[in-house]
Design an enzyme around this catalytic site. Sequence first.
Site, mmCIF file in Angstrom:
data_model
loop_
_atom_site.group_PDB
_atom_site.id
_atom_site.type_symbol
_atom_site.label_atom_id
_atom_site.label_comp_id
_atom_site.label_asym_id
_atom_site.label_seq_id
_atom_site.Cartn_x
_atom_site.Cartn_y
_atom_site.Cartn_z
ATOM 1 N N HIS A 83 -71.969 1.706 -77.382
ATOM 2 C CA HIS A 83 -71.857 1.699 -75.917
ATOM 3 C C HIS A 83 -71.616 3.117 -75.416
ATOM 4 O O HIS A 83 -70.465 3.550 -75.359
ATOM 5 C CB HIS A 83 -70.692 0.804 -75.478
ATOM 6 C CG HIS A 83 -70.987 -0.653 -75.586
ATOM 7 N ND1 HIS A 83 -71.667 -1.330 -74.611
ATOM 8 C CD2 HIS A 83 -70.735 -1.561 -76.552
ATOM 9 C CE1 HIS A 83 -71.810 -2.600 -74.959
ATOM 10 N NE2 HIS A 83 -71.250 -2.767 -76.137
ATOM 11 N N GLU A 136 -71.616 4.171 -72.505
ATOM 12 C CA GLU A 136 -70.817 4.116 -71.264
ATOM 13 C C GLU A 136 -69.333 3.983 -71.563
ATOM 14 O O GLU A 136 -68.507 4.090 -70.665
ATOM 15 C CB GLU A 136 -71.309 2.981 -70.359
ATOM 16 C CG GLU A 136 -70.939 1.555 -70.776
ATOM 17 C CD GLU A 136 -71.835 0.962 -71.865
ATOM 18 O OE1 GLU A 136 -72.575 1.728 -72.508
ATOM 19 O OE2 GLU A 136 -71.766 -0.260 -72.089
ATOM 20 N N CYS A 155 -76.836 -1.563 -76.775
ATOM 21 C CA CYS A 155 -76.216 -2.643 -77.553
ATOM 22 C C CYS A 155 -77.101 -3.896 -77.551
ATOM 23 O O CYS A 155 -78.182 -3.867 -78.112
ATOM 24 C CB CYS A 155 -74.804 -2.929 -77.038
ATOM 25 S SG CYS A 155 -73.851 -3.936 -78.207
#
Lengths: 248, 201
Positions: B183, B185, B80
């Site tokens: 993202h 994650e 990002c």
Amino acid sequence: MLKPRIIPALLLSNKGVYKTVNFESKKYIGDPLNIIKIFNDKFADEIMIFDIDSTKNKKIDFEYLKNIFHSCRMPVCYSGGVDSLKTAEKIFILGVEKIGLGNCLLTNKSVIRDIAKEFGSQSTVAIFNLVEKSKKIYIFDYLNNQIKEDINVIEEIKKVQDLNIGEIVLHFVNNDGSMQGYDYFIINELLAYIKTPLTILGGLQDLNEIIKIKKDYNYIGIAGSSFFIYKGKFKSVLISYPSNFFKE
Amino acid sequence: MIGIINYGCNNLQAIQNNLESLNMKYDIIDENTKNVNYDKYILPGVSAFDSSITNLKKLKIFDEILDEIINKKKLLLGICAGMHLLGKSSEEGSEQGLDLIPEKVGKIKEKNKLPVPHMGWNTINIKKDNPLTKDISNGSYFYFCHSYKYSKIDDNYNIATTDYEDVFCSIINKENIFGVQFHPEKSHDNGQKIFLNFKKM
């Protein structure tokens, strides 16, 4: 194609998840880690965590929240007790994407600007707790249990957007826990003034309402709590989530 | 072993959680780190451009990290805002980027009056085969949360694109430099595939 986000909102208090009706009569739902685990397994789009003790006591239990955030595999919007850039930084580092700012909308707006500048507007969320009274919309200050009749909601929305807020949450106080649907009067009155992504919370009824919102409003974030927590007319606690709802 | 570069303001813990659940070994690189020698690096980010690049350059070990990336060709994955730092510059700020990828970051234009930031789950269109997208099908959903993006970009580096207001680059790769606009994650199983693919490289 972007799909609308379906977002469970959890109220954290006294190390448990609670559910309120009209911001009152707190009912214990369960252990937050167990509940979050279910939302992980269901691939929830995002989660909102309201820590009401931190807001009331102006003191955040970072060690406790660390465990909570650690267990979240989806994007997290945290709200509660963040009143400075320094506190925000300590929250972000625990694994949070967005911080929801509610109370400082009323008191200290410079915090919004500071956080948006340092962490980017995509990390800052303004939460408006709203009530409707004879076709007028007011901000509800729940810390003081007070309807702010002197504050113009539309002006406030413009102000926070000028401070580069990244998302606005409209939280319908009178619909909280009702499962009777969102407040469409408020949505329709305010929609034209909102340029950021919008999420609505308070009153989500059922899957049909989710479908209707997608049809009528396209990308609005659809948040709720009772809908994801209760099952059946006797409201027994059963955590659920409509996985892959809008994915082709 | 992966080195996660912690320059102060990012959602570090979420990345750690993911790597731990995938049994991937990592160290945190921060202001106390004395030396660096890792196979791979992750540059996270949830922050604004200028504060990110300024804090990154403040790390005592910053020059050594750059040496690892530029001269020793160690792999780097920017996430990002971390992906934006890889570029020349960004419309979000006045500071210079790392210039590891010779492209500029611009603001998402509000053409069709869609709200900015671009926030939520969106699909990627894979343009080129790449080790980072192995086992990820075209049209997979990832979680995005950003106001700035790489738009005009050399086809050679453009691994995948996403459509929001205009088409922008969602996965970038130039030699040992990788970047993802979403993202991973926070993107459930698809995000984990990105980390696993990065591990296998």
